[in-house]
Design an enzyme around this catalytic site. Structure first.
Site, PDB file in Angstrom:
ATOM      1  N   LYS A  52       0.855  -1.200   0.000  1.00  0.00           N
ATOM      2  CA  LYS A  52       0.000   0.000   0.000  1.00  0.00           C
ATOM      3  C   LYS A  52       0.886   1.244   0.000  1.00  0.00           C
ATOM      4  CE  LYS A  52      -3.900  -2.261   2.262  1.00  0.00           C
ATOM      5  NZ  LYS A  52      -4.670  -2.552   3.459  1.00  0.00           N
ATOM      6  N   GLN A  96      -4.914  -2.087   9.758  1.00  0.00           N
ATOM      7  CA  GLN A  96      -4.755  -3.322   8.987  1.00  0.00           C
ATOM      8  C   GLN A  96      -5.346  -4.496   9.774  1.00  0.00           C
ATOM      9  OE1 GLN A  96      -3.654  -3.316   5.871  1.00  0.00           O
ATOM     10  NE2 GLN A  96      -3.839  -5.518   5.613  1.00  0.00           N
ATOM     11  N   ASP A 119     -11.074   2.747   3.898  1.00  0.00           N
ATOM     12  CA  ASP A 119     -11.317   1.308   3.793  1.00  0.00           C
ATOM     13  C   ASP A 119     -12.815   1.003   3.679  1.00  0.00           C
ATOM     14  OD1 ASP A 119      -9.426  -0.643   3.667  1.00  0.00           O
ATOM     15  OD2 ASP A 119      -9.136  -0.822   5.825  1.00  0.00           O
TER      16      ASP A 119
HETATM   17  N1  GUN Z   1      -6.640  -7.082   5.527  1.00  0.00           N
HETATM   18  C1  GUN Z   1      -6.803  -7.685   4.337  1.00  0.00           C
HETATM   19  N2  GUN Z   1      -7.398  -6.853   3.442  1.00  0.00           N
HETATM   20  C2  GUN Z   1      -7.606  -5.688   4.097  1.00  0.00           C
HETATM   21  C3  GUN Z   1      -8.181  -4.435   3.709  1.00  0.00           C
HETATM   22  O1  GUN Z   1      -8.632  -4.222   2.576  1.00  0.00           O
HETATM   23  N3  GUN Z   1      -8.225  -3.480   4.693  1.00  0.00           N
HETATM   24  C4  GUN Z   1      -7.754  -3.693   5.956  1.00  0.00           C
HETATM   25  N4  GUN Z   1      -7.846  -2.694   6.844  1.00  0.00           N
HETATM   26  N5  GUN Z   1      -7.214  -4.835   6.344  1.00  0.00           N
HETATM   27  C5  GUN Z   1      -7.135  -5.831   5.418  1.00  0.00           C
END
Ligand code: GUN
Length: 286
Positions: A52, A96, A119
């Site tokens: 990211k 996350q 998100d």
């Molecule tokens: N863990 C796996 N995919 C994601 C996501 O899209 N957002 C977040 N916050 N955690 C994740």
């Protein structure tokens, strides 16, 4: 010939637009800024958050990953979220997932102010998605948004099609079922208690698998006469360290019209959606 639905051409086609929009913002003194909170040492989460950061910085944005210990207390975690998300010039904040066991009961999405929730996991943003409200003040969850971006790019119709989603997580299955319903697809949302899964998958034009079980979807789930599209959301690691999707790709690909690979399919599009959401958040501050 089976079409392999790669993310790369989609990323390439949207990259320049995103970069140009971010440059425009920067000329106006706004640098899109994402902050990611990573708790503990989940190896997959470490890779996702690094990816990211790399993508957002490559576009000219700012991304900092704040890492806290996996054995942190709930009180410390909540305080950290509160202080980190109250930074003045921040546009996006995400936690996350998954969180370590002692924090896993917490509704992480609801700790984040809705305006920073790139998100799309806060109840307000989820509610807007459920209502079918598409506007610049709310955010759609990134993986569902990436899946629809992929279907649109490859001209795979949704309207009136039977779409079988396997997996009812909030972050993928439930949000995606709302998004696809809003686009006039007919959704069947299957999960671990679904009886006769093969019946549902055989009836589908598009099968989307998001359950975190390597090579789960096999040829006996398919109906070759329907020329099905298979979307694989899974990212699992084999004992040899190889990345495996939730679909038995090598066998399934012979019997379907189109299929996403792992890696190189939905994963990069989740990050692309995150960048789109961050840009949307930053543009609102102008
Ligand atoms: N863990 C796996 N995919 C994601 C996501 O899209 N957002 C977040 N916050 N955690 C994740």
């Amino acid at each position: 010939m089976t079409r392999i639905l790669y993310a790369r051409p989609i990323k390439e086609s949207l990259h320049l637009n995103l970069k140009t929009s971010i440059q425009k913002l920067k000329k106006n003194g706004v640098v899109p800024w994402l902050r990611v909170l990573l708790v503990g040492n989940n190896p997959a989460s470490e890779v996702y958050t690094k990816n990211k950061k790399k993508f957002i910085e490559g576009l000219g944005g700012k991304c900092d990953i704040i890492h806290i210990e996996g054995d942190t207390t709930e009180q410390h975690f909540r305080e950290k979220v509160r202080s980190l998300s109250s930074e003045k010039d921040l546009h996006g904040f995400l936690i996350q997932l998954p969180l370590p066991k002692q924090l896993s009961h917490i509704d992480a999405g609801n700790l984040i102010p809705p305006s920073l929730d790139v998100d799309g996991l806060n109840s307000l943003n989820m509610g807007e998605l459920l209502k079918g409200n598409v506007h610049k003040n709310s955010f759609c969850a990134c993986t569902p948004k990436g899946i629809v971006t992929l279907l649109d790019y490859y001209d795979i119709p949704i309207i009136g099609k039977n779409i079988c989603i396997i997996g009812r997580s909030l972050i993928v299955g439930k949000s995606l079922s709302a998004l696809i319903t809003n686009r006039n697809g007919t959704v069947t949302l299957c999960h671990s208690k679904t009886k006769n899964l093969e019946y549902h998958t055989a009836n589908a034009d598009i099968i989307i698998v998001a359950i975190g079980s390597p090579k789960f979807l096999k040829t006996h789930h398919l109906n070759p006469s329907k020329k099905q599209t298979i979307i694989d959301v899974g990212i699992n690691k084999s004992q040899q360290g190889k990345l495996l999707g939730d679909v038995d790709f090598e066998n399934v690909k012979e019997s379907v019209a189109a299929i996403t690979p792992v890696p190189g399919g939905i994963g990069p599009l989740t990050i692309l959606s995150l960048a789109q959401n961050l840009l949307q958040a930053a543009e609102k501050t102008l």
